[in-house]
Design a protein around this motif. Sequence first.
Motif, mmCIF file in Angstrom:
data_model
loop_
_atom_site.group_PDB
_atom_site.id
_atom_site.type_symbol
_atom_site.label_atom_id
_atom_site.label_comp_id
_atom_site.label_asym_id
_atom_site.label_seq_id
_atom_site.Cartn_x
_atom_site.Cartn_y
_atom_site.Cartn_z
ATOM 1 N N ARG A 1 10.027 -27.576 15.824
ATOM 2 C CA ARG A 1 8.627 -27.551 15.420
ATOM 3 C C ARG A 1 7.698 -28.023 16.532
ATOM 4 O O ARG A 1 6.530 -27.602 16.604
ATOM 5 N N ARG B 1 6.165 -26.031 22.355
ATOM 6 C CA ARG B 1 4.864 -25.427 22.649
ATOM 7 C C ARG B 1 5.064 -23.980 23.087
ATOM 8 O O ARG B 1 5.631 -23.720 24.150
ATOM 9 N N LEU B 2 4.601 -23.043 22.266
ATOM 10 C CA LEU B 2 4.695 -21.624 22.571
ATOM 11 C C LEU B 2 3.472 -21.183 23.350
ATOM 12 O O LEU B 2 2.369 -21.693 23.128
ATOM 13 N N THR C 1 12.298 -24.145 9.169
ATOM 14 C CA THR C 1 11.076 -24.051 9.961
ATOM 15 C C THR C 1 10.995 -22.656 10.569
ATOM 16 O O THR C 1 11.999 -21.974 10.725
ATOM 17 N N GLY C 2 9.763 -22.226 10.901
ATOM 18 C CA GLY C 2 9.570 -20.941 11.555
ATOM 19 C C GLY C 2 9.721 -19.770 10.603
ATOM 20 O O GLY C 2 9.321 -19.828 9.438
ATOM 21 N N ARG D 1 6.235 -14.243 12.925
ATOM 22 C CA ARG D 1 5.584 -14.002 14.207
ATOM 23 C C ARG D 1 4.546 -15.098 14.454
ATOM 24 O O ARG D 1 3.923 -15.610 13.515
ATOM 25 N N HIS D 2 4.357 -15.428 15.712
ATOM 26 C CA HIS D 2 3.377 -16.447 16.093
ATOM 27 C C HIS D 2 2.188 -15.760 16.759
ATOM 28 O O HIS D 2 2.307 -15.176 17.836
ATOM 29 N N PHE E 1 7.608 -15.172 18.608
ATOM 30 C CA PHE E 1 8.214 -15.451 17.303
ATOM 31 C C PHE E 1 8.495 -16.946 17.233
ATOM 32 O O PHE E 1 8.951 -17.558 18.206
ATOM 33 N N GLU E 2 8.193 -17.536 16.088
ATOM 34 C CA GLU E 2 8.332 -18.977 15.937
ATOM 35 C C GLU E 2 9.785 -19.435 16.099
ATOM 36 O O GLU E 2 10.707 -18.746 15.651
ATOM 37 N N THR F 1 12.916 -20.839 14.901
ATOM 38 C CA THR F 1 13.311 -20.720 13.503
ATOM 39 C C THR F 1 14.661 -21.378 13.265
ATOM 40 O O THR F 1 15.585 -21.215 14.074
#
Length: 475
Positions: free
Chosen positions: A306, A309-310, A348-349, A352-353, A360-361, A363
């Motif tokens: 979580r 940082r994307l 989590t996740g 798509r982000h 993609f988050e 996950t």
Amino acid sequence: MTDNLYINGQWTSGSGTRRGAVINPATGETIGAVTFAEAADLDAALAAANAASAGWARTSAYDRAAILKRAAANARAQAEAMAQAITREQGKPLSEARMEAGSAGDHIEWYAEEARRTYGRVIPSRQPEVMQSVMLEPVGPVAAFSPWNFPIGQLVRKLAGALAAGCTIIAKAPEETPTCAMILIQCFVDAGVPAGVLNLVFGVPAEISAHLIPSPVIRKISFTGSVPVGRLLGELAARHLKRTTMELGGHAPFIVCDDAEAEKVALLGAALKFRNAGQVCASPTRFLVQDAVAERFTTAFVARARALRLGDGAAEGTEMGPLAHARRLDMMQALVADALDQGARLLTGGARHGNTGFFFEPTVLADVPLSARIMQEEPFGPIAIVNRFADLPEAIAEANRLPYGLAAFGFSTRTDRTHAMARGIETGMMSINHFGLAAPETPFGGIKDSGHGSEGGSEGILSYLTPKFVSQFNG
């Protein structure tokens, strides 16, 4: 730059007009184009590799090593340029791209030294008048196919191994990431690799493989990629009796026993899982955690996922970049949806982000049943499976259930358990209590459906050599 092909010592725009778009996966924008080789270009590369083969094979190992050492120095000088190109065209964070590009010189230098150690051997004869020896000779021209997920890391192993052994090579590099490959090729060119010895092409993969592999010029194929494509190329190579090295996909188990430091291992596991957004053939995918530490491991793992940082790999502080293609987003969503339909829990996740680029988050799925697709298919993306086990034999059985056998990871402070994992898990590479894969001096390769043969280590150069037995009577 339109001269993307390197054939017979010249950069060229090729004989046709087809081009492929080069896309920045962080934005989805087209940032360039790459020349697609036509049949005439491939024939020119074959002719060049064939004509240069005998001369390069006769070049002494000492002289080949000297050229490769200069190439290694050039690669180190160009590491930042290659890293910037990797991030721009492939998407991974610049910190990861720098590690990949920075290792190129080490791989080349390793093979330079190995070139001078291809010794052969003398076999004691049953007759005193007979001298028996085994000489190692270059197998001949090589067709090499490298993937987009590590556009320098995979390509450099093939180039350096073939050239060190005395083979000429036609490299089909990924059309998604042409710039870094071109920079790497120029490092070898500037080091003095003769014309025709090294050739670079881009284009439609099926067309290029169908043209190069059946050619009588080509004596060996080296391929890194997916299992389905590997099967097709392996069948084509077998039809023409060509030697192959196949480094294919995986679905790596990551076993955590109840005596391991759960939180510490979870942080390492998350770093390995979400590196290059999970687009790593040796990436851990099935996290098998013993009941007593499952909650602690999962809590730490999810928290780290979580917190990642994307963003654009070129941006300061980015820890995970985008997937390489829009189609990978659809695959991630389908695998998650199927797992949830089968009864898995989403921790989590799972989506798509953002709306820009191919993000993609990170996950995490838990309690995933064996009936789910993701328990059978390599996700090749940022999805981790965390399932529990009661005792180690159960975990080893799950590790071996799938036909893959590329990499595996095990964590325990008990030597009986680490020994059981090392001996019991069917895999080409096993890393215990740390991450210890992919150094230049170590073999990299799998078994079962994950392929055969190794790149890296002493084994890597041997795959480009063929033994010749000589029995000489001196009476």
